[in-house]
Design an enzyme around this catalytic site. Structure first.
Site, mmCIF file in Angstrom:
data_model
loop_
_atom_site.group_PDB
_atom_site.id
_atom_site.type_symbol
_atom_site.label_atom_id
_atom_site.label_comp_id
_atom_site.label_asym_id
_atom_site.label_seq_id
_atom_site.Cartn_x
_atom_site.Cartn_y
_atom_site.Cartn_z
ATOM 1 N N ASP A 35 46.837 45.167 47.577
ATOM 2 C CA ASP A 35 46.105 43.911 47.399
ATOM 3 C C ASP A 35 46.889 43.091 46.375
ATOM 4 O O ASP A 35 47.791 43.593 45.708
ATOM 5 C CB ASP A 35 44.677 44.219 46.911
ATOM 6 C CG ASP A 35 43.801 42.977 46.815
ATOM 7 O OD1 ASP A 35 44.116 41.949 47.446
ATOM 8 O OD2 ASP A 35 42.776 43.034 46.087
ATOM 9 N N ARG B 135 36.682 41.381 60.274
ATOM 10 C CA ARG B 135 35.670 40.884 59.321
ATOM 11 C C ARG B 135 34.494 40.295 60.109
ATOM 12 O O ARG B 135 33.332 40.516 59.780
ATOM 13 C CB ARG B 135 36.280 39.813 58.401
ATOM 14 C CG ARG B 135 37.346 40.338 57.439
ATOM 15 C CD ARG B 135 36.731 41.234 56.383
ATOM 16 N NE ARG B 135 35.675 40.562 55.649
ATOM 17 C CZ ARG B 135 35.862 39.705 54.638
ATOM 18 N NH1 ARG B 135 37.065 39.469 54.205
ATOM 19 N NH2 ARG B 135 34.832 39.139 54.026
ATOM 20 N N ARG C 125 29.476 35.199 47.019
ATOM 21 C CA ARG C 125 30.782 35.541 46.439
ATOM 22 C C ARG C 125 30.774 35.009 45.015
ATOM 23 O O ARG C 125 30.655 33.795 44.800
ATOM 24 C CB ARG C 125 31.923 34.932 47.256
ATOM 25 C CG ARG C 125 33.256 35.039 46.534
ATOM 26 C CD ARG C 125 34.448 34.726 47.400
ATOM 27 N NE ARG C 125 34.705 35.821 48.327
ATOM 28 C CZ ARG C 125 35.856 35.997 48.968
ATOM 29 N NH1 ARG C 125 36.849 35.165 48.790
ATOM 30 N NH2 ARG C 125 36.012 37.023 49.800
ATOM 31 N N CYS D 16 43.826 43.223 52.751
ATOM 32 C CA CYS D 16 42.644 42.386 52.987
ATOM 33 C C CYS D 16 43.009 40.917 53.158
ATOM 34 O O CYS D 16 42.241 40.149 53.720
ATOM 35 C CB CYS D 16 41.643 42.571 51.855
ATOM 36 S SG CYS D 16 42.215 41.978 50.247
ATOM 37 N N GLN E 64 34.682 43.936 53.179
ATOM 38 C CA GLN E 64 36.078 44.106 53.580
ATOM 39 C C GLN E 64 36.329 45.538 54.059
ATOM 40 O O GLN E 64 37.048 45.770 55.035
ATOM 41 C CB GLN E 64 36.999 43.775 52.402
ATOM 42 C CG GLN E 64 38.475 43.929 52.719
ATOM 43 C CD GLN E 64 38.979 42.892 53.707
ATOM 44 O OE1 GLN E 64 38.777 41.712 53.515
ATOM 45 N NE2 GLN E 64 39.640 43.333 54.776
ATOM 46 N N HIS F 239 34.285 44.721 46.899
ATOM 47 C CA HIS F 239 34.396 43.873 48.095
ATOM 48 C C HIS F 239 33.988 44.727 49.306
ATOM 49 O O HIS F 239 34.819 45.051 50.173
ATOM 50 C CB HIS F 239 35.837 43.374 48.233
ATOM 51 C CG HIS F 239 35.996 42.231 49.194
ATOM 52 N ND1 HIS F 239 34.942 41.597 49.808
ATOM 53 C CD2 HIS F 239 37.128 41.603 49.657
ATOM 54 C CE1 HIS F 239 35.397 40.642 50.597
ATOM 55 N NE2 HIS F 239 36.708 40.628 50.525
HETATM 56 N N1 NVA Z 1 41.259 41.311 44.822
HETATM 57 C C1 NVA Z 1 41.266 40.018 45.472
HETATM 58 C C2 NVA Z 1 40.713 40.122 46.844
HETATM 59 C C3 NVA Z 1 40.728 38.834 47.645
HETATM 60 C C4 NVA Z 1 40.079 38.961 48.974
HETATM 61 C C5 NVA Z 1 40.476 39.020 44.639
HETATM 62 O O1 NVA Z 1 39.417 39.402 44.118
HETATM 63 O O2 NVA Z 1 40.920 37.878 44.490
HETATM 64 N N1 CP Z 2 39.899 39.192 52.411
HETATM 65 C C1 CP Z 2 39.088 38.165 52.049
HETATM 66 O O1 CP Z 2 37.948 38.364 51.597
HETATM 67 O O2 CP Z 2 39.609 36.932 52.249
HETATM 68 P P1 CP Z 2 39.036 35.523 51.731
HETATM 69 O O3 CP Z 2 39.195 35.508 50.239
HETATM 70 O O4 CP Z 2 39.878 34.521 52.443
HETATM 71 O O5 CP Z 2 37.590 35.436 52.109
#
Ligand code: NVA
Ligand code: CP
Length: 307
Positions: A223, A291, A102, A263, A132, A129
């Site tokens: 989101d 997930r 990540r 998500c 997801q 992502h």
């Molecule tokens: N768009 C959000 C998704 C979190 C799972 C982010 O990147 O923070």
């Molecule tokens: N939806 C998702 O990826 O959640 P986290 O940021 O908690 O991993």
């Protein structure tokens, strides 16, 4: 050997195969059958951003598959102090069997993958992502919403939106995206999606009106307005996204049996109202649980590609 960096690299058949495998492993788990697919193997998980679901699902998933997962925060490993990505990739992939990352830039992931001896999984970047979306589509299948869905995405043109564009354009369903002006999706991602849509028959529409996007939709999703890394823009974004909340009034425009996906984490009374998030159409906690199951399918599928 295959990496899983974006759905762009995957065919419809492969995406469905991964989700099917995840559903099979889920059924086995619910029956109490746990098969050790990964004895003595390890998954390295590199986190340069926070996580609840991704960390817990990958770590638990790998354990349930008979392996072990290592949580590597960039505050603890030398990557966070400037050790080159290519050195980190060679070291970690010489000891571990799979790596989930990540991070911020998609290019970091690509660089890591190009120096890795083992499959790399995108656990979220600024651009995509994809894991997801495996869980999201699995949830649509389980709730009977995978046949010719009309998906309305209301909100920011971000990593989730880009991933929806890839999923819809590969699988061939209708996707309407409503963003405020100035917060549209990336032009290159959109062009790729439109090219895939020509082949798959997907209908992709970009707009600025949430009401028009939601009209008759069978799946409504959104989101956060400020993704990780955009904390400084939060106040400005709250102003810019006024009117983009998924609330009861917006859900009333959708199909009466429409489901709501998110998500998570969700920001109540910003992108979604408490009543929708907790309401009868919301399947967000099934989605979160999926997930675990979808990613177990993905890890087993990736492993089969290179053994
Ligand atoms: N768009 C959000 C998704 C979190 C799972 C982010 O990147 O923070
Ligand atoms: N939806 C998702 O990826 O959640 P986290 O940021 O908690 O991993």
């Amino acid at each position: 050997m295959r990496h899983f960096l974006t759905l762009k690299d995957y065919t419809k058949e492969e995406i469905l195969e991964i989700i099917d495998l995840g559903l099979k492993i889920k059924r086995d788990l619910k029956r109490g059958e746990i098969k050790p697919y990964f004895p003595n193997q390890t998954l390295a998980m590199i986190f340069e951003k926070s996580s609840t679901r991704t960390r817990v699902s990958f770590e638990t998933g790998m354990y349930q598959l008979g392996g072990h997962a290592l949580f590597l925060s960039n505050r603890d490993i030398h990557l966070g102090r400037g050790e080159p990505v290519k050195d980190t990739a060679r070291v970690i992939s010489s000891m571990c069997d799979m790596v989930m990352i990540r991070t911020f830039a998609q290019s970091m992931l690509e660089e890591f993958a190009s120096h890795s001896k083992v499959p790399i999984i995108n656990g979220l970047t600024d651009a995509y992502h994809p894991v997801q979306l495996l869980a999201d589509y699995m949830t649509m299948i389980e709730h009977g919403h995978a046949d010719n869905p009309v998906v309305a995405y209301v909100g920011d043109g971000n990593n989730m939106t880009h991933s929806w564009l890839m999923l819809a354009s590969k699988l061939g369903f209708e996707l309407r995206i409503a963003t405020p002006k100035g917060y549209e999706v990336d032009d290159v991602v959109l062009a790729d999606a439109l090219a895939f849509a020509k082949e798959s028959g997907a209908v992709i529409t970009m707009m600025h009106d949430p009401k028009a996007a939601a009209e008759g939709a069978t799946v409504v999703t959104t989101d956060t307005w400020a993704s990780m890394g955009q904390e400084d823009e939060k106040e400005e974004r709250i102003r810019a996204f006024k009117g983009f909340i998924v609330d009861e009034a917006l859900m009333h425009r959708a199909d009466k049996n429409a489901i709501f996906l998110h998500c998570l984490p969700a920001y109540r009374e910003q992108e979604v109202s408490e009543s929708v998030l907790e309401g009868r159409q919301s399947v967000v906690f099934d989605e979160a649980e999926n997930r675990l199951h979808a990613q177990k399918g993905l890890m087993v599928w990736l492993d089969r590609q290179y053994r």
